[in-house]
Design a protein around this motif. Structure first.
Motif, PDB file in Angstrom:
ATOM      1  N   TRP A 161       0.861  -1.185   0.000  1.00  0.00           N
ATOM      2  CA  TRP A 161       0.000   0.000   0.000  1.00  0.00           C
ATOM      3  C   TRP A 161       0.891   1.227   0.000  1.00  0.00           C
ATOM      4  O   TRP A 161       1.908   1.282   0.696  1.00  0.00           O
ATOM      5  CB  TRP A 161      -0.887   0.046   1.232  1.00  0.00           C
ATOM      6  N   LEU A 162       0.491   2.240  -0.753  1.00  0.00           N
ATOM      7  CA  LEU A 162       1.206   3.508  -0.839  1.00  0.00           C
ATOM      8  C   LEU A 162       0.220   4.627  -0.526  1.00  0.00           C
ATOM      9  O   LEU A 162      -0.917   4.601  -1.009  1.00  0.00           O
ATOM     10  CB  LEU A 162       1.780   3.692  -2.244  1.00  0.00           C
ATOM     11  N   ASP A 163       0.640   5.592   0.260  1.00  0.00           N
ATOM     12  CA  ASP A 163      -0.221   6.718   0.582  1.00  0.00           C
ATOM     13  C   ASP A 163       0.590   8.000   0.449  1.00  0.00           C
ATOM     14  O   ASP A 163       1.759   8.042   0.837  1.00  0.00           O
ATOM     15  CB  ASP A 163      -0.761   6.574   2.017  1.00  0.00           C
ATOM     16  N   ALA A 164      -0.020   9.027  -0.136  1.00  0.00           N
ATOM     17  CA  ALA A 164       0.599  10.344  -0.265  1.00  0.00           C
ATOM     18  C   ALA A 164      -0.238  11.313   0.567  1.00  0.00           C
ATOM     19  O   ALA A 164      -1.154  11.945   0.062  1.00  0.00           O
ATOM     20  CB  ALA A 164       0.650  10.760  -1.730  1.00  0.00           C
ATOM     21  N   PRO A 165       0.042  11.409   1.864  1.00  0.00           N
ATOM     22  CA  PRO A 165      -0.852  12.158   2.758  1.00  0.00           C
ATOM     23  C   PRO A 165      -0.865  13.666   2.565  1.00  0.00           C
ATOM     24  O   PRO A 165      -1.808  14.311   2.972  1.00  0.00           O
ATOM     25  CB  PRO A 165      -0.346  11.794   4.152  1.00  0.00           C
ATOM     26  N   ASN A 166       0.150  14.248   1.928  1.00  0.00           N
ATOM     27  CA  ASN A 166       0.193  15.705   1.796  1.00  0.00           C
ATOM     28  C   ASN A 166       0.008  16.168   0.357  1.00  0.00           C
ATOM     29  O   ASN A 166       0.733  17.026  -0.135  1.00  0.00           O
ATOM     30  CB  ASN A 166       1.512  16.247   2.364  1.00  0.00           C
ATOM     31  N   THR A 167      -0.961  15.619  -0.321  1.00  0.00           N
ATOM     32  CA  THR A 167      -1.217  15.990  -1.716  1.00  0.00           C
ATOM     33  C   THR A 167      -2.191  17.145  -1.840  1.00  0.00           C
ATOM     34  O   THR A 167      -2.669  17.438  -2.908  1.00  0.00           O
ATOM     35  CB  THR A 167      -1.767  14.787  -2.499  1.00  0.00           C
ATOM     36  N   GLY A 168      -2.528  17.778  -0.765  1.00  0.00           N
ATOM     37  CA  GLY A 168      -3.428  18.923  -0.832  1.00  0.00           C
ATOM     38  C   GLY A 168      -4.840  18.542  -0.443  1.00  0.00           C
ATOM     39  O   GLY A 168      -5.125  17.400  -0.096  1.00  0.00           O
ATOM     40  N   HIS A 169      -5.714  19.545  -0.497  1.00  0.00           N
ATOM     41  CA  HIS A 169      -7.097  19.345  -0.068  1.00  0.00           C
ATOM     42  C   HIS A 169      -8.078  19.887  -1.099  1.00  0.00           C
ATOM     43  O   HIS A 169      -7.744  20.797  -1.864  1.00  0.00           O
ATOM     44  CB  HIS A 169      -7.335  20.041   1.279  1.00  0.00           C
ATOM     45  N   GLU A 170      -9.273  19.319  -1.110  1.00  0.00           N
ATOM     46  CA  GLU A 170     -10.358  19.799  -1.958  1.00  0.00           C
ATOM     47  C   GLU A 170     -10.915  21.086  -1.359  1.00  0.00           C
ATOM     48  O   GLU A 170     -10.561  21.480  -0.245  1.00  0.00           O
ATOM     49  CB  GLU A 170     -11.473  18.737  -2.031  1.00  0.00           C
ATOM     50  N   LEU A 171     -11.835  21.749  -2.066  1.00  0.00           N
ATOM     51  CA  LEU A 171     -12.440  22.977  -1.559  1.00  0.00           C
ATOM     52  C   LEU A 171     -13.215  22.757  -0.269  1.00  0.00           C
ATOM     53  O   LEU A 171     -13.323  23.652   0.561  1.00  0.00           O
ATOM     54  CB  LEU A 171     -13.366  23.585  -2.622  1.00  0.00           C
ATOM     55  N   ASP A 172     -13.758  21.534  -0.097  1.00  0.00           N
ATOM     56  CA  ASP A 172     -14.525  21.257   1.123  1.00  0.00           C
ATOM     57  C   ASP A 172     -13.631  20.829   2.285  1.00  0.00           C
ATOM     58  O   ASP A 172     -14.125  20.481   3.352  1.00  0.00           O
ATOM     59  CB  ASP A 172     -15.596  20.202   0.860  1.00  0.00           C
ATOM     60  N   GLY A 173     -12.324  20.829   2.100  1.00  0.00           N
ATOM     61  CA  GLY A 173     -11.408  20.467   3.168  1.00  0.00           C
ATOM     62  C   GLY A 173     -10.986  19.008   3.162  1.00  0.00           C
ATOM     63  O   GLY A 173     -10.085  18.609   3.894  1.00  0.00           O
ATOM     64  N   ALA A 174     -11.612  18.173   2.330  1.00  0.00           N
ATOM     65  CA  ALA A 174     -11.249  16.754   2.257  1.00  0.00           C
ATOM     66  C   ALA A 174      -9.888  16.616   1.576  1.00  0.00           C
ATOM     67  O   ALA A 174      -9.575  17.336   0.631  1.00  0.00           O
ATOM     68  CB  ALA A 174     -12.306  15.967   1.484  1.00  0.00           C
ATOM     69  N   ARG A 175      -9.079  15.679   2.050  1.00  0.00           N
ATOM     70  CA  ARG A 175      -7.743  15.449   1.502  1.00  0.00           C
ATOM     71  C   ARG A 175      -7.852  14.791   0.132  1.00  0.00           C
ATOM     72  O   ARG A 175      -8.722  13.963  -0.108  1.00  0.00           O
ATOM     73  CB  ARG A 175      -6.981  14.524   2.461  1.00  0.00           C
ATOM     74  N   HIS A 176      -6.986  15.182  -0.799  1.00  0.00           N
ATOM     75  CA  HIS A 176      -6.933  14.483  -2.081  1.00  0.00           C
ATOM     76  C   HIS A 176      -6.598  13.019  -1.810  1.00  0.00           C
ATOM     77  O   HIS A 176      -5.668  12.725  -1.058  1.00  0.00           O
ATOM     78  CB  HIS A 176      -5.857  15.072  -2.995  1.00  0.00           C
ATOM     79  N   PRO A 177      -7.326  12.101  -2.401  1.00  0.00           N
ATOM     80  CA  PRO A 177      -7.121  10.688  -2.038  1.00  0.00           C
ATOM     81  C   PRO A 177      -6.055   9.975  -2.847  1.00  0.00           C
ATOM     82  O   PRO A 177      -6.260   8.868  -3.292  1.00  0.00           O
ATOM     83  CB  PRO A 177      -8.502  10.087  -2.326  1.00  0.00           C
ATOM     84  N   TYR A 178      -4.907  10.605  -3.111  1.00  0.00           N
ATOM     85  CA  TYR A 178      -3.882   9.926  -3.887  1.00  0.00           C
ATOM     86  C   TYR A 178      -3.268   8.785  -3.102  1.00  0.00           C
ATOM     87  O   TYR A 178      -2.758   8.963  -2.012  1.00  0.00           O
ATOM     88  CB  TYR A 178      -2.791  10.900  -4.321  1.00  0.00           C
ATOM     89  N   SER A 179      -3.365   7.610  -3.687  1.00  0.00           N
ATOM     90  CA  SER A 179      -2.788   6.431  -3.060  1.00  0.00           C
ATOM     91  C   SER A 179      -2.510   5.409  -4.152  1.00  0.00           C
ATOM     92  O   SER A 179      -2.879   5.602  -5.298  1.00  0.00           O
ATOM     93  CB  SER A 179      -3.739   5.849  -2.011  1.00  0.00           C
ATOM     94  N   GLY A 180      -1.875   4.331  -3.788  1.00  0.00           N
ATOM     95  CA  GLY A 180      -1.595   3.275  -4.751  1.00  0.00           C
ATOM     96  C   GLY A 180      -1.507   1.938  -4.041  1.00  0.00           C
ATOM     97  O   GLY A 180      -1.384   1.883  -2.815  1.00  0.00           O
ATOM     98  N   ARG A 181      -1.598   0.874  -4.816  1.00  0.00           N
ATOM     99  CA  ARG A 181      -1.436  -0.458  -4.252  1.00  0.00           C
ATOM    100  C   ARG A 181      -0.948  -1.377  -5.337  1.00  0.00           C
ATOM    101  O   ARG A 181      -1.200  -1.178  -6.521  1.00  0.00           O
ATOM    102  CB  ARG A 181      -2.725  -0.947  -3.628  1.00  0.00           C
TER     103      ARG A 181
END
Length: 188
Positions: A161-181
């Motif tokens: 599993w790969l996660d990119a936790p600091n890829t930014g946020h949407e206008l509603d404050g939700a984190r961009h869900p960039y990840s991989g597996r």
């Protein structure tokens, strides 16, 4: 007496089956609603009434418009990077190379985020599943990021599993869900 009891129901049978028409009290033959107007057994029971066609829709004064689609943005391609990655947001493509009790994982750098990876054991276990530990990985400056996960059991199936936790946020404050597996991989 017994004969009368038997005859009375037999005489009432045609009236029960034929209704008031059997006694001449119904509508005349051939009139709407009469027995002659009902369809033949096995015939169609759907009554179709004549009507008019539905008018075509009138064109809009504003003309036709393209359907409203959500905005799509693709990740920027770095001009100096030679390898072409097939990107399917929000999944980051990853390559995994099995080694002796280790997995070496490579992926394209995305939006200057730092990353975290883990290898999750795949054998079925009844009850609570064992915890997995994330390994933090710095973004670096190159086109790709590479990290190695060590201490794995040889011959056991894992999924990375790969996660990119600091890829930014949407206008509603939700984190961009960039990840991989990855698919299932087996360390040697």
């Amino acid at each position: 007496m017994r004969f009368r009891r038997l005859m009375l129901p037999l005489l009432a049978l045609p009236i029960a089956l034929g209704g008031c028409g059997a006694l001449g009290l119904g509508p005349p033959a051939g009139a709407p609603g009469s027995a002659a107007a009902t369809p033949e057994p096995g015939g169609d029971w759907i009554v179709v009434a004549p009507g008019s066609a539905t008018p075509s829709p009138a064109p809009s004064r504003l003309g036709s418009r393209a359907p409203v689609l959500p905005p799509v943005s693709f990740l920027p391609v770095r001009p100096g990077c030679a390898k072409s990655w097939i990107v399917n947001p929000p999944l980051i493509p990853i390559e995994v190379v099995p080694g002796a009790r280790r997995l070496t994982v490579t992926w394209p750098r995305q939006q200057d985020s730092d990353y975290r990876i883990t290898a999750v054991r795949q054998p079925l276990i009844a009850g609570a599943q064992p915890d997995y530990t994330w390994q933090n990985v710095a973004a670096g400056t190159g086109c790709t990021v590479t990290a190695t996960i060590t201490g794995l059991d040889p011959g056991v199936p894992y999924v990375v599993w790969l996660d990119a936790p600091n890829t930014g946020h949407e206008l509603d404050g939700a984190r961009h869900p960039y990840s991989g597996r990855s698919g299932v991989v087996y360390p040697r």
